[in-house]
Design a protein around this motif. Sequence first.
Motif, short mmCIF file in Angstrom:
data_model
loop_
_atom_site.label_atom_id
_atom_site.label_comp_id
_atom_site.label_asym_id
_atom_site.label_seq_id
_atom_site.Cartn_x
_atom_site.Cartn_y
_atom_site.Cartn_z
N ILE B 80 0.82 -1.21 0.00
CA ILE B 80 0.00 0.00 0.00
C ILE B 80 0.85 1.27 0.00
CG2 ILE B 80 -1.69 1.29 1.36
CD1 ILE B 80 -2.66 -1.59 2.27
N THR B 81 1.91 1.26 0.74
CA THR B 81 2.74 2.46 0.77
C THR B 81 3.35 2.70 -0.60
OG1 THR B 81 4.59 1.15 1.55
CG2 THR B 81 3.31 2.35 3.21
N PRO B 82 3.49 3.97 -0.94
CA PRO B 82 3.94 4.28 -2.30
C PRO B 82 5.40 3.89 -2.58
CG PRO B 82 3.57 6.29 -1.03
CD PRO B 82 3.08 5.16 -0.20
N THR B 83 6.23 3.83 -1.57
CA THR B 83 7.63 3.48 -1.87
C THR B 83 7.89 2.01 -1.57
OG1 THR B 83 8.20 4.18 0.35
CG2 THR B 83 8.57 5.76 -1.45
N HIS B 84 8.89 1.46 -2.23
CA HIS B 84 9.27 0.07 -1.97
C HIS B 84 10.43 0.04 -0.99
CE1 HIS B 84 6.53 -1.45 -4.83
NE2 HIS B 84 7.13 -0.92 -5.89
N ASN B 85 10.20 -0.56 0.18
CA ASN B 85 11.27 -0.65 1.16
C ASN B 85 11.88 -2.05 1.22
OD1 ASN B 85 10.84 2.00 2.01
ND2 ASN B 85 9.09 1.31 3.24
N MET B 86 11.42 -2.91 0.33
CA MET B 86 11.82 -4.31 0.45
C MET B 86 13.22 -4.55 -0.09
SD MET B 86 9.17 -5.36 -2.41
CE MET B 86 9.20 -4.61 -4.01
N LYS B 87 13.79 -5.67 0.33
CA LYS B 87 15.08 -6.11 -0.19
C LYS B 87 14.92 -7.55 -0.67
CE LYS B 87 18.19 -3.34 2.72
NZ LYS B 87 18.37 -2.33 1.68
N PRO B 88 14.34 -7.73 -1.82
CA PRO B 88 14.04 -9.11 -2.25
C PRO B 88 15.28 -9.84 -2.76
CG PRO B 88 13.32 -7.55 -3.91
CD PRO B 88 13.92 -6.73 -2.82
N GLY B 89 15.13 -11.16 -2.80
CA GLY B 89 16.22 -11.96 -3.33
C GLY B 89 15.90 -13.43 -3.24
N ILE B 90 16.73 -14.22 -3.90
CA ILE B 90 16.53 -15.68 -3.86
C ILE B 90 17.64 -16.28 -3.01
CG2 ILE B 90 16.46 -17.79 -5.21
CD1 ILE B 90 15.53 -16.06 -7.57
N VAL B 91 17.21 -17.05 -2.01
CA VAL B 91 18.16 -17.60 -1.05
C VAL B 91 18.12 -19.12 -1.12
CG1 VAL B 91 18.76 -17.73 1.39
CG2 VAL B 91 17.77 -15.63 0.47
N SER B 92 19.27 -19.75 -1.10
CA SER B 92 19.27 -21.21 -1.05
C SER B 92 19.27 -21.64 0.42
CB SER B 92 20.49 -21.77 -1.77
OG SER B 92 21.65 -21.27 -1.20
N VAL B 93 18.25 -22.40 0.78
CA VAL B 93 18.11 -22.85 2.16
C VAL B 93 18.44 -24.33 2.21
CG1 VAL B 93 16.52 -23.10 4.09
CG2 VAL B 93 16.26 -21.17 2.52
N PRO B 94 19.47 -24.73 2.95
CA PRO B 94 19.79 -26.17 3.05
C PRO B 94 18.68 -26.90 3.77
CG PRO B 94 21.34 -24.82 4.32
CD PRO B 94 20.37 -23.88 3.73
N LEU B 95 18.43 -28.12 3.34
CA LEU B 95 17.27 -28.84 3.85
C LEU B 95 17.66 -29.95 4.81
CD1 LEU B 95 15.05 -29.25 0.69
CD2 LEU B 95 14.52 -27.92 2.72
N ASP B 96 16.90 -30.07 5.90
CA ASP B 96 16.98 -31.27 6.72
C ASP B 96 15.88 -32.23 6.32
OD1 ASP B 96 19.19 -30.60 8.20
OD2 ASP B 96 18.01 -29.35 9.58
N ALA B 97 14.83 -31.66 5.81
CA ALA B 97 13.72 -32.51 5.36
C ALA B 97 14.24 -33.41 4.24
CB ALA B 97 12.58 -31.64 4.85
N LYS B 98 13.80 -34.67 4.30
CA LYS B 98 14.36 -35.61 3.34
C LYS B 98 13.31 -36.14 2.35
CE LYS B 98 18.71 -35.88 4.60
NZ LYS B 98 18.63 -34.44 5.01
N THR B 99 12.21 -36.60 2.91
CA THR B 99 11.25 -37.28 2.03
C THR B 99 10.48 -36.26 1.19
OG1 THR B 99 9.46 -37.16 3.62
CG2 THR B 99 10.92 -39.06 3.77
N ASP B 100 9.83 -36.80 0.18
CA ASP B 100 9.03 -35.97 -0.69
C ASP B 100 7.99 -35.19 0.10
OD1 ASP B 100 10.40 -37.01 -2.71
OD2 ASP B 100 8.75 -38.20 -3.58
N VAL B 101 7.35 -35.91 1.01
CA VAL B 101 6.27 -35.28 1.75
C VAL B 101 6.80 -34.14 2.61
CG1 VAL B 101 4.44 -35.67 3.43
CG2 VAL B 101 4.97 -37.41 1.72
N GLU B 102 7.88 -34.42 3.28
CA GLU B 102 8.47 -33.38 4.14
C GLU B 102 8.82 -32.14 3.33
OE1 GLU B 102 10.49 -36.69 7.09
OE2 GLU B 102 11.76 -35.41 5.86
N ILE B 103 9.53 -32.40 2.27
CA ILE B 103 9.98 -31.26 1.46
C ILE B 103 8.78 -30.49 0.92
CG2 ILE B 103 11.19 -30.61 -0.65
CD1 ILE B 103 13.00 -33.05 -0.18
N THR B 104 7.80 -31.21 0.43
CA THR B 104 6.64 -30.56 -0.17
C THR B 104 5.90 -29.71 0.86
OG1 THR B 104 6.44 -32.42 -1.64
CG2 THR B 104 4.54 -30.96 -1.50
N PHE B 105 5.66 -30.31 2.00
CA PHE B 105 4.96 -29.56 3.03
C PHE B 105 5.73 -28.30 3.39
CE2 PHE B 105 1.80 -32.68 3.60
CZ PHE B 105 0.82 -32.09 4.38
#
Lengths: 767, 158, 137, 91, 136, 502, 117
Positions: B80-105
């Motif tokens: 809503i505010t007219p200026t953008h204060n964000m600092k976006p980016g793509i971060v790689s997060v290492p996973l402990d989740a192993k199974t398909d279900v875990e990762i998906t959730f």
Amino acid sequence: MLEAVLVGFIFAILLVFVGRWFRGPIAVVSALIPIGLFVYFLWHIGGISAGDVIYESYRWIPSFGVNLSFKLDGLSLLFSLMITGVGSLVFLYTAAYLKGHKYLDRFYGYLSLFMAAMLGLVLSDNLISMFVFWELTSISSFFLIGFNNDSKASRQSALVALGITGLGGLLLLGGALLLGFISGTYEISEMLTQSDVITQHPYYALAAILMFGAAFTKSAQFPFHFWLPGAMKAPTPVSTYLHSATMVKAGVYLLFRFSPVLGQTELWHTTLISIGAITMLYSAIHIIFRTDLKGILAYSTISALGILVFLIGIGTEAALIAASVFIVVHALYKASLFLITGIIDHETGTRDITKLTGLRKVLLPVAIAGFIAALISGGVPPSIGFVGKDLIYEATLHSNNAVLLTVLAIATNALLFYGGFVAGVKPFMGQLPKKFEKIHLPSPLMWLPPLIMVTAGIIFGIAPGLVETTFAQPIVNVMFTSAEDVHLKLWHGFNLVLGLSALTLAVGTILYFLLKPTHQKETFISQFNFIAPKDLTLKLSDGFEWFGHIWTGYFQNGYLRHYLSIVVGFIILLLGYLLLFDFDLDIDYASLARITVYEIAIVLMMVIAIIFTVFTKSRLAAVAAMGVVGFAFSLFFLFYSAPDLAMTQFSVDTLTVILFVLVLYKLPTYLKLTNDKIRIKHGILSLSLGGLITILILKVLNEPKNTEITDFYAENAYKLAHGKNIVNVILVDFRGIDTMIEISVLVVAALGVFGLLKLRLKTKDKK
Amino acid sequence: MKTQFLSNILLMLIWVFLTGSYTFENFSFGFILSFLILWIISRKTDQNKYYKILPRIIGFFFFFLWEMIKANIQVAIEVITPTHNMKPGIVSVPLDAKTDVEITFLANLITLTPGTLSLDVSTDRKVLYVHSMYVHNKQEFIDDIKNGFEKRLLAILR
Amino acid sequence: MKTIILKTASNYLLPVLLLFSVFILLRGHYLPGGGFVGGLVAAIAFVLDAFANGLQNTKQVLKIHPGFFMPVGLAIAFLSAISPILFADLPLMTGLWAHEPVPVLGKIGSALFFDTGVYLVVIGAALTIIFTISESA
Amino acid sequence: MTLNDYLYYVILPLLSLAEILVFIRFIKGPSIIDRVVALDLLITIGIGIIAIYSIINNQPTFLDIAMILALIAFLSTVAFSYYLEKRNKND
Amino acid sequence: MTDVLIYIFATLGTLFALLAAIGIIRMPDTYLRISVNTKAATLGVGLLLGAAAVYFYDFSVTTRVQAIVIFILLTAPVGAHLIGRTSYFLGNKLWDGSVIDDLKDRYNKSTHELKSDPEQVEENNSKQDSKTDRNA
Amino acid sequence: MTNHVIILPLIVNLLFSIILMFFWRNINFQKLFSVIGNAIGLGVAIYVFTHVYQNGTQVVEAGNWEAPFGIVFVGDMLAATLVLLTAISGLAVSIFSSISVINARLRFGYFSVFQFLLLGLNGAFLTGDIFNLYVWFEIIIISSFVLISIGGEKNQLEGAVKYFALNFFASMIFLTALGVLYGLAGTLNMADLAGKVQSIENRTLVDVCAVLFLVGFGIKSAIFPLYFWLPASYHTPPSAVSAIFAGLLTKVGVYALIRVFSMIFEIDVFLQNLLIGLGILTIFSGGIGALTHTNIRKVFSYLIICHIGFMIGGLGLFTKVALTGVVFYLIHDIIVKTNLFLIAGVIYRIKATTNMNKIGGLYANYPKLSLLMAIPLFSLVGVPPLSGFWPKLSLILASFSEAQYWYFGALIFGSFITLFIIARLWSKAFWKDQPEFKRERKFIYFYELRPFQKLQFIMPIMLLTFVSLYIGFGANHIQELSVRIAEEITNKDLYIKAVLNP
Amino acid sequence: MELLLAIITGLLYAAGIYMIMRRSIVKLILGIVLLGNGVNLLIFLLGRITKGEPPIISDSDKILEGIFADPIPQALILTAIVISFGLQSFAIILVKRAYKVLKTDDLDQLNTTDEDS
Ligand code: NA
Ligand code: NA
């Protein structure tokens, strides 16, 4: 009589299956059929000349009023005798002429087919069944002219002949039906009684013109005559039989038959006399310029046919007597001359009159026949030809335009005299060229028939009473209700007619000695081909074909969008005419224009998405925009109480998008664009149709609506069909059949998709 | 076996919810129907534990709700505010989740939380790539996810 | 597409969607729905599975060629349409209804069988179309 | 103002406004991805509209349509992704 | 009481929906747009559906609403993930203000395999240009 | 005892299309069962025909819902006759297909789709409900799409695209017309519509609706200026397919026009002039199209158009005599046109081309076969007393009684040009010597076939020729039948009574 | 609203027809879909539209009374939608196949079958 007509057909059909047996010498047996029929008709002479009329009728297609009714009276007897008599001789002649031909059986088949049809034609008392036979003669003529079908010229001529006579046939059909329409019957004898009704009917002129068209094409009258010289490509027996003695006279027969019905009007007389006169003189003059024997005979035949039409046009009793006698005269000498030409052609291998001389030395009996035929043709006494010519002058002299018509007749007859002598005498006179010395007289089967015919010509001349009683009188009886007695004589004493005859002979003889057929003459006349009816007609037909290419090329130009724009244009034209013609859009806009905010949102989305779909350059964006349209549709259906529709629309749309997406990436991006002009044109077309649809909707919405069926469903969906969702009840019960077929459509579509994508044809062998 | 049985029960319940008819017959019908569907689509799947998870699920639900509201407000302000204060980016997060279900959730929960979006999982399943509107500090961001969502989720799923 | 997220999700979505499709089918006579939409939803479920797990996998799940659903469905619809002729001497497509309502389904009749035929045909046709395209794409 | 009026004159117009805004993004693009995302959002908000509409008309049946939308709207997104990825890969 | 609940649910839901709409208009890159819309809209629609559940106050409606919400919660993030990664394949650039891009050069452009750390990436990817929708 | 007789053809067709789908890959089974199915179909059709002939118009109310609330099937004489003709053509083409269509095509459901096509045709003839007619039309066109494009190579696909686009458009117009009609009258049952449309005050809208139907059916029946899809596509699929298309597809459009303009709309002066004008232009356009082509199948395609014009003009006249002619012509045309394309198929099998400039010597090499072929060719021309002749009598008579001289002229023109074209075809393909001939490799020529296979090619032609001969020589029966049908068409009260007060 | 919808229907017809007349086969298909939608909308409109009253008998009732939307056009459109779906999917595939065999998506190149051969 039915048997008499049928026997030829049956024989022709039999030949298809057992034709092999009739390719050898045994073929001559076929002649028994015409001979038997000839005898059969001879048998009836007595009764007919005594005034009997034999009538037979079989119901064929009563619901059309079409019966196989046959009438044997003087006129039909004359023609029947001619058909079977000349037929017998031609059948015999053919056995020798086409001996050993591998398709001899077919030839006999066509001939018998023709003979049967021709008999049917002249015997029919029902106009429709007469037409049936009429057409069959044209068809059999087509097959006979094209008998030597490896020759292009033969095929071409057959086509031209069929074209002209076929067109005439259709005119006859029109005429016949119109006469039937006017008179309420197709029986010719019943029409006779209504002659007054017919001639005074407003459709009379049309009917007469249609009948003229039929007669003139069949009987090779100017300007339709040109098919006949072309038809000479047929083997000589055909020329003899069809194209001189019988079929070409069918037109004359028709006029004869109908002169009591349609005659005695100004239109009748004027047309027939003028066309007949033009024809007889025009083609008589053409004789001079021909060197091919068959060409000479063809033109003289046309001329003779012209004379017949001319005489019928005059229409007095004298003229009709003249015509009926002249028919016989012509048949006798012209058939003989054709057969003689056939022999000459057969033996020498040429029909070029400039090369043929002195053949009497090797073909004496033929020469005798030729000579007599020439005499008959020239009207030299004591042949029947003389009688015939006298009668013609008798007729012209007593007509309204006596001087003019008589002069025309003399000129024509003189030229015919010349033609007869050139064809019948000239080849036999003079020196025999070396190359012809080895020629032998052919089988008597070939030279006896002409000899028999010319002999008959002489006998009839000497005893004209035979002609008088056998057909002249009976024919006149047919034509006139109160006919005077006919008296034919060879010798009338010295009078004007005799003088005219003498004049004719003299002029003819002078012409014979003065004019020699040469190739120069033929070349000379061919310069004028471009204004001749044949060339004009062919040009017309070429022009028509050219126009056909233009027309077809315009409409069927291969571009789908062109087709669509024509179709759309057509719809716009019709709807525009109907909807805008009386432009009253008294529509209750107020009730139709109520709207809420959320509807505006949907409408806005829909409109922009539609426009976006049309104009975006990205196919994917277009597909996505269609998704938006579909979604807007679902919402709209929901707002307007159609939840089932909303669900279905949305699911189907999703599947369609998936389909698009799966297919699209194999397809190229839009690249080719039509030019702006076309786009604007198409834009206008589509918007016009869209606009008309809008107007249509608004107009219909203004009308009251009947809700009887809807109310029934609302009332009974649960009570009788045990369902509460009425839409579904309609789909599975009230209108379940629709659904049954609708799923079949899906199945077929799926089968089609499967086949279309999986089936790969490898070989060329695909049909 | 156990998994299938549970799935079966689950589907049966969904059926009953859908139809809204809580009769014995409807339960049985739902069971049979689910059994049929599972049978039709049966495929070798990883076995999962479906018991003792209820309390954790409830806890997790409230945790998630809180995260969601918090982040939504943040995003709302941003939008809503007219200026953008964000600092976006793509971060790689290492996973402990192993199974398909875990990762998906895990990935889905991260996506559902405003401001973050799971873009993809590496082919070797070691790393989850997350797009975020606010990456003030990469390590802090990773830790937030690992200690928050991942830990709680794995507690439920394992 | 090689994404375990979609794959895992679709493994759960497939049975749910199928269940939902039967639900839509059965309630059609009383509320919006019916064989056609039901069939579409079922087809979409399998298509989703195919996107996620690959076509071969989905085909294994289906066990029979989807095209086979078509004649089966058509035959069911056909039989329910002609059974009034065969068994009751009533015109084609006449609804035959059991006297007693059946649990869950309510009053059962030939209309339901008919709709089931529709459902199967729609699944068969939609899947045949889409699978064929995917295979040849 | 009754509840119905509130929903009718305030909520629905606002949701419609939201739809229009999303639609503007759809038209603007620029990438096809933006359009697909916009389409998806259009449908999602549409589900909300349906929910409100069913209250206004007192027709719970309409929620079934919301259910269909929720279930299969997703598939278009999957299909587009599938397409775009596959096309990109094949080049 | 229920009316109040409906007012609240409806108003909040609508606000979140509007938020998503404004977000998708205002956010500067594709990823942010996806990001904003997935949650705001999901929450918003959930609330609106909640309003319906409260209004009808009927078990079958409530279960249906629950089912819808669950469906949305299940499908929305998966869709976001799919379209987001596709966007990356297509080469849609991150907003200029972005601070970090760990994904950069980790996709194998021909197989679409995704590496978990930068060393595994083959060097031939670098020369390939980014692609946008060529139809546009 | 309820009377189900008239829907038996539908049941047989649907049953066999399902059976054939179950035996998807077993070609020999399919060939056998397709022929058996069509033979049974013919038997049933004969039964239906005689039943209706003896007992008058039959009505079946599907779902046991009283008209106009459900869908009714109405077997009047016209419908029963067309069902019979469909069965005859269907059997002939089915036999022909089993030898002439290659196995690769048969393996993809050819026969099943063929059954669906026949199902659609029979349904269209029998239904008494206008929307139901639309649905039958759709099964017809989807089947025809599949048949025309399956296994398609270059020009087959080109043809199919145009065929599809224009026929789809026709369906859309048809649907539009239906929407307008329902909006005006609120019912879909044709008998019910007959009354309700009459009471609509705004006649302009009724005319608009009629015009929309005219365009929708006009595209399907290939009248001017809506026929373009036909010459673009009919020569491209296998001959068996073109044959059934030629015989029945355009005719079902004509049938629909007859039905709609006799039951629902009155032919007023506007419509009469329109129909007659279009008929004349159709005759003209088709005729000269045929004149300017040399591919035999293409020539036949244009002749289809030309002769559709005869019927459209006759419909425009709308007198009993004219309709008698139209119906008779319809009967004749279905059999003959089917046969012609089968003949083209045999010629193709003999010569590996259907361009008449490139073939010749048929008569010399196959005299008996040629004569067999001559019968349908000359029946088409209307050489009396073959079948094409008789209907012209009624049409011409009607043109006189209504003083429609242009239409009369067009009839003469059309007949003449047909005569000329067929004669030219005969001259080129049958008489002329074979021009230099290059043997196609991998093509199995007719003479290489086993005797039984040859018989499979010839039998259907013989069957149809026999029927043609019967129509020609037994014209009285056909004429009486046509008169009776024309009677039923012009006196719609009979139909309405049968449907609404059973 | 009817007024607006009538205009939209006209627009759909126009857009559909315009698209069918383009040279690209893909546009042909898009046109077909648009036209199909236009026709459905026309039928729907001409059956008269009613807001918020679906033709469903409520739990407690046995017959439908009062104001309700006409179910017949809905059923007709449903049938038409399904049929159009079949036709459209077939068309999409036809186009794909045509492109593969003919190597062009330009309808203007598809004009050889109208030449005499
Ligand atoms: Na349905
Ligand atoms: Na029923």
